[in-house]
Scaffold this motif. Structure first.
Motif, PDB file in Angstrom:
ATOM      1  N   ILE A  53      46.920  31.200  35.104  1.00  0.00           N
ATOM      2  CA  ILE A  53      46.393  30.185  36.440  1.00  0.00           C
ATOM      3  C   ILE A  53      45.802  31.042  37.128  1.00  0.00           C
ATOM      4  O   ILE A  53      46.217  31.920  37.819  1.00  0.00           O
ATOM      5  CB  ILE A  53      47.678  29.666  36.872  1.00  0.00           C
ATOM      6  CG1 ILE A  53      48.539  29.032  35.769  1.00  0.00           C
ATOM      7  CG2 ILE A  53      47.247  28.829  38.049  1.00  0.00           C
ATOM      8  CD1 ILE A  53      49.999  28.338  36.240  1.00  0.00           C
ATOM      9  N   GLY A  54      44.353  30.913  37.127  1.00  0.00           N
ATOM     10  CA  GLY A  54      43.455  31.870  37.985  1.00  0.00           C
ATOM     11  C   GLY A  54      42.805  32.741  36.828  1.00  0.00           C
ATOM     12  O   GLY A  54      43.239  33.365  36.468  1.00  0.00           O
ATOM     13  N   ALA A  65      42.421  38.269  35.858  1.00  0.00           N
ATOM     14  CA  ALA A  65      42.873  37.779  34.451  1.00  0.00           C
ATOM     15  C   ALA A  65      42.010  38.006  33.289  1.00  0.00           C
ATOM     16  O   ALA A  65      42.266  38.163  32.507  1.00  0.00           O
ATOM     17  CB  ALA A  65      42.779  36.178  34.658  1.00  0.00           C
ATOM     18  N   CYS A 116      43.504  27.959  33.175  1.00  0.00           N
ATOM     19  CA  CYS A 116      42.766  27.175  33.965  1.00  0.00           C
ATOM     20  C   CYS A 116      42.511  27.618  35.378  1.00  0.00           C
ATOM     21  O   CYS A 116      43.188  28.601  36.004  1.00  0.00           O
ATOM     22  CB  CYS A 116      43.740  25.863  34.167  1.00  0.00           C
ATOM     23  SG  CYS A 116      45.053  26.390  35.326  1.00  0.00           S
ATOM     24  N   SER A 129      34.302  29.872  37.189  1.00  0.00           N
ATOM     25  CA  SER A 129      35.145  30.868  36.743  1.00  0.00           C
ATOM     26  C   SER A 129      35.771  30.859  35.347  1.00  0.00           C
ATOM     27  O   SER A 129      36.090  31.567  34.742  1.00  0.00           O
ATOM     28  CB  SER A 129      36.253  31.118  37.974  1.00  0.00           C
ATOM     29  OG  SER A 129      37.190  32.050  37.603  1.00  0.00           O
ATOM     30  N   LYS A 161      44.711  34.557  44.029  1.00  0.00           N
ATOM     31  CA  LYS A 161      44.694  35.328  44.998  1.00  0.00           C
ATOM     32  C   LYS A 161      46.121  34.896  45.894  1.00  0.00           C
ATOM     33  O   LYS A 161      46.524  33.686  45.785  1.00  0.00           O
ATOM     34  CB  LYS A 161      43.703  35.204  45.999  1.00  0.00           C
ATOM     35  CG  LYS A 161      42.291  35.828  45.362  1.00  0.00           C
ATOM     36  CD  LYS A 161      41.238  36.242  46.657  1.00  0.00           C
ATOM     37  CE  LYS A 161      40.196  37.466  46.380  1.00  0.00           C
ATOM     38  NZ  LYS A 161      39.740  37.290  45.023  1.00  0.00           N
ATOM     39  N   PRO A 162      46.728  35.785  46.548  1.00  0.00           N
ATOM     40  CA  PRO A 162      47.964  35.613  47.341  1.00  0.00           C
ATOM     41  C   PRO A 162      47.857  34.362  48.371  1.00  0.00           C
ATOM     42  O   PRO A 162      48.591  33.507  48.148  1.00  0.00           O
ATOM     43  CB  PRO A 162      48.284  36.744  48.156  1.00  0.00           C
ATOM     44  CG  PRO A 162      47.504  37.833  47.372  1.00  0.00           C
ATOM     45  CD  PRO A 162      46.325  37.206  46.868  1.00  0.00           C
ATOM     46  N   ILE A 186      50.784  38.471  39.320  1.00  0.00           N
ATOM     47  CA  ILE A 186      50.071  39.634  39.536  1.00  0.00           C
ATOM     48  C   ILE A 186      49.504  39.682  41.118  1.00  0.00           C
ATOM     49  O   ILE A 186      48.759  40.519  41.398  1.00  0.00           O
ATOM     50  CB  ILE A 186      48.828  39.947  38.426  1.00  0.00           C
ATOM     51  CG1 ILE A 186      47.800  38.910  38.533  1.00  0.00           C
ATOM     52  CG2 ILE A 186      49.526  39.720  37.220  1.00  0.00           C
ATOM     53  CD1 ILE A 186      46.404  39.343  37.951  1.00  0.00           C
ATOM     54  N   MET A 201      51.904  44.572  38.973  1.00  0.00           N
ATOM     55  CA  MET A 201      50.852  44.921  39.460  1.00  0.00           C
ATOM     56  C   MET A 201      50.014  45.838  38.741  1.00  0.00           C
ATOM     57  O   MET A 201      50.320  46.946  38.380  1.00  0.00           O
ATOM     58  CB  MET A 201      51.208  45.937  40.795  1.00  0.00           C
ATOM     59  CG  MET A 201      49.935  46.268  41.531  1.00  0.00           C
ATOM     60  SD  MET A 201      48.610  45.237  42.020  1.00  0.00           S
ATOM     61  CE  MET A 201      49.266  43.785  42.774  1.00  0.00           C
ATOM     62  N   GLY A 231      47.006  49.836  42.331  1.00  0.00           N
ATOM     63  CA  GLY A 231      46.330  48.378  41.989  1.00  0.00           C
ATOM     64  C   GLY A 231      44.885  48.551  42.705  1.00  0.00           C
ATOM     65  O   GLY A 231      43.883  48.011  42.168  1.00  0.00           O
TER      66      GLY A 231
HETATM   67  N1  NAI Z   1      41.047  42.494  41.337  1.00  0.00           N
HETATM   68  C1  NAI Z   1      41.792  43.609  41.083  1.00  0.00           C
HETATM   69  O1  NAI Z   1      41.649  44.756  40.888  1.00  0.00           O
HETATM   70  C2  NAI Z   1      43.274  43.128  41.105  1.00  0.00           C
HETATM   71  C3  NAI Z   1      43.720  41.893  41.598  1.00  0.00           C
HETATM   72  N2  NAI Z   1      45.183  41.555  41.331  1.00  0.00           N
HETATM   73  C4  NAI Z   1      45.723  40.340  42.067  1.00  0.00           C
HETATM   74  O2  NAI Z   1      45.219  39.334  41.039  1.00  0.00           O
HETATM   75  C5  NAI Z   1      44.962  38.188  41.673  1.00  0.00           C
HETATM   76  C6  NAI Z   1      43.550  37.738  41.293  1.00  0.00           C
HETATM   77  O3  NAI Z   1      42.705  38.647  41.948  1.00  0.00           O
HETATM   78  P1  NAI Z   1      41.272  38.551  41.353  1.00  0.00           P
HETATM   79  O4  NAI Z   1      41.286  38.299  40.081  1.00  0.00           O
HETATM   80  O5  NAI Z   1      40.528  40.031  41.844  1.00  0.00           O
HETATM   81  O6  NAI Z   1      40.605  37.380  42.071  1.00  0.00           O
HETATM   82  P2  NAI Z   1      39.563  36.188  41.550  1.00  0.00           P
HETATM   83  O7  NAI Z   1      38.923  35.717  43.057  1.00  0.00           O
HETATM   84  O8  NAI Z   1      38.425  37.014  41.093  1.00  0.00           O
HETATM   85  O9  NAI Z   1      40.324  35.279  40.655  1.00  0.00           O
HETATM   86  C7  NAI Z   1      41.019  34.233  41.445  1.00  0.00           C
HETATM   87  C8  NAI Z   1      40.821  33.015  40.685  1.00  0.00           C
HETATM   88  O10 NAI Z   1      41.781  32.145  40.958  1.00  0.00           O
HETATM   89  C9  NAI Z   1      41.128  30.736  41.134  1.00  0.00           C
HETATM   90  N3  NAI Z   1      42.034  29.924  41.702  1.00  0.00           N
HETATM   91  C10 NAI Z   1      42.263  29.826  43.045  1.00  0.00           C
HETATM   92  N4  NAI Z   1      43.106  28.769  43.582  1.00  0.00           N
HETATM   93  C11 NAI Z   1      43.587  28.307  42.312  1.00  0.00           C
HETATM   94  C12 NAI Z   1      44.309  27.463  41.830  1.00  0.00           C
HETATM   95  N5  NAI Z   1      44.926  26.535  42.791  1.00  0.00           N
HETATM   96  N6  NAI Z   1      44.622  26.802  40.530  1.00  0.00           N
HETATM   97  C13 NAI Z   1      43.856  27.627  39.555  1.00  0.00           C
HETATM   98  N7  NAI Z   1      43.090  28.697  39.823  1.00  0.00           N
HETATM   99  C14 NAI Z   1      42.791  29.009  41.124  1.00  0.00           C
HETATM  100  C15 NAI Z   1      39.942  30.970  41.826  1.00  0.00           C
HETATM  101  O11 NAI Z   1      38.952  30.045  41.398  1.00  0.00           O
HETATM  102  C16 NAI Z   1      39.620  32.391  41.205  1.00  0.00           C
HETATM  103  O12 NAI Z   1      38.830  32.227  39.790  1.00  0.00           O
HETATM  104  C17 NAI Z   1      45.149  38.392  43.155  1.00  0.00           C
HETATM  105  O13 NAI Z   1      46.504  38.027  43.417  1.00  0.00           O
HETATM  106  C18 NAI Z   1      45.134  39.814  43.322  1.00  0.00           C
HETATM  107  O14 NAI Z   1      45.981  40.206  44.348  1.00  0.00           O
HETATM  108  C19 NAI Z   1      46.022  42.738  41.081  1.00  0.00           C
HETATM  109  C20 NAI Z   1      45.548  43.639  40.762  1.00  0.00           C
HETATM  110  C21 NAI Z   1      44.210  44.132  40.650  1.00  0.00           C
END
Ligand code: NAI
Ligand code: A1CAB
Length: 279
Positions: free
Chosen positions: A9-10, A15, A36, A42, A73-74, A98, A121, A181
């Motif tokens: 989810i995301g 992901a 999704c 995305s 995202k958080p 995550i 994490m 992380g």
């Molecule tokens: N980027 C990194 O290096 C790391 C990220 N994380 C964690 O992973 C999570 C995602 O981070 P990223 O992948 O970097 O962010 P990202 O912004 O690339 O991906 C997040 C995705 O979630 C989607 N989204 C938002 N609301 C949604 C909903 N209600 N339903 C479905 N999808 C939705 C967004 O459209 C976006 O595509 C965060 O919580 C972050 O703290 C953890 C470890 C490393």
């Protein structure tokens, strides 16, 4: 091989890195991958990169998936939990968050109570099978039974497919976020700066970047393989009156160690802030 279906989810950066790493490692086939996302761009990128199936809704993904990664995202997590809590079968699934800072208590409250919930994490080198992950289990996770591994074993199998995994108490998960992380970004800065130094003394950019990246990779492999203290390995490079001690003196004068320690502290503090309920 993992026999079930895994849903994200995301479907953004992390992901995609996790899914791609699992596919590259042969843990699962693309028809076992679901995602999704509220952003069609995305979702389409995830599908193009991984071959996974895009679900039009959280409900449909939840029905089909055996393991569900919460990889938004958080700041987006509350809405996802609210939607997920309305899907009756969600309570049967292994839910892996995550998200930086989001606590197991927040996840349990958002999902309607205890369940098979795990906080992980990871980091983006999972993409190339060199990830560093830590995980913390909630009280509702399943122990091993005659016909099924424990949730801890399942999570460890998934994470060790794309790198190393450590189980830690939840109280340390923000520290993990601040160190490993976010850590790849610190190291990318170091590699870029080393490359700039190489260019400064006459190396072509491509050569400088390749040598810088390989030096970081090699030094890291020395620490992991020899299990020697990094300080001892540093001393083995540092000849009396030689080049390295001149460089190290410059780094000490520039406060490199303090700057890196402060980076971990700042990122850890930010993770704690992200885990606080919105005011
Ligand atoms: N980027 C990194 O290096 C790391 C990220 N994380 C964690 O992973 C999570 C995602 O981070 P990223 O992948 O970097 O962010 P990202 O912004 O690339 O991906 C997040 C995705 O979630 C989607 N989204 C938002 N609301 C949604 C909903 N209600 N339903 C479905 N999808 C939705 C967004 O459209 C976006 O595509 C965060 O919580 C972050 O703290 C953890 C470890 C490393
Ligand atoms: O920067 C962030 O908040 C995410 C969590 C750890 C790495 N990236």
């Amino acid at each position: 091989m993992f026999s079930g279906k895994i849903g994200f989810i995301g479907s953004g950066q992390m992901a995609t890195a996790l899914a791609s790493g699992m596919l590259s490692a042969g843990l699962l086939q693309k028809d076992q991958l679901l995602a999704c996302d509220v952003s069609s761009a995305s979702a389409e990128k995830f599908a193009a990169v991984t071959g996974g199936q895009i679900c039009p809704s959280i409900a449909m993904l939840t029905e089909k998936a055996d393991v569900i990664f919460l990889s938004v995202k958080p700041q987006s997590m509350a809405g996802v939990l609210q939607t997920l809590s309305q899907v009756s079968t969600s309570r049967e699934k292994l839910i892996i968050s995550i998200a930086a800072g989001i606590t197991l208590a927040t996840l349990e409250a958002g999902l309607g109570g205890p369940g098979r919930i795990v906080r992980v994490m990871p980091n983006t080198p999972a993409l190339v099978g060199a990830g560093a992950s830590a995980f913390a289990l909630s009280q509702g996770t399943h122990a091993a039974s005659a016909n099924r591994p424990s949730d801890s074993q399942i999570v460890r199998q998934l994470l060790e497919t794309v790198g190393v995994a450590e189980e830690v108490p939840e109280s340390l998960m923000d520290a993990v976020t601040g160190l490993s992380g976010s850590g790849p970004a610190y190291v990318y800065q170091i590699i870029e700066a080393l490359s700039d130094g190489g260019v400064r003394v006459g190396l072509p950019r491509a050569t400088a970047t390749r040598l810088a990246a390989q030096t970081v990779l090699g030094a890291a492999q020395m620490v992991l393989s020899t299990k020697e203290h990094p300080g001892a390995l540093k001393d083995a490079v540092t000849s009396p009156g030689g080049t390295t001690i001149a460089g190290l003196h410059a780094l000490e004068s520039g406060g490199l160690r303090a700057a890196l320690m402060t980076a971990v502290v700042a990122a850890t503090q930010r993770a704690k802030e992200l885990g606080q309920p919105p005011r």
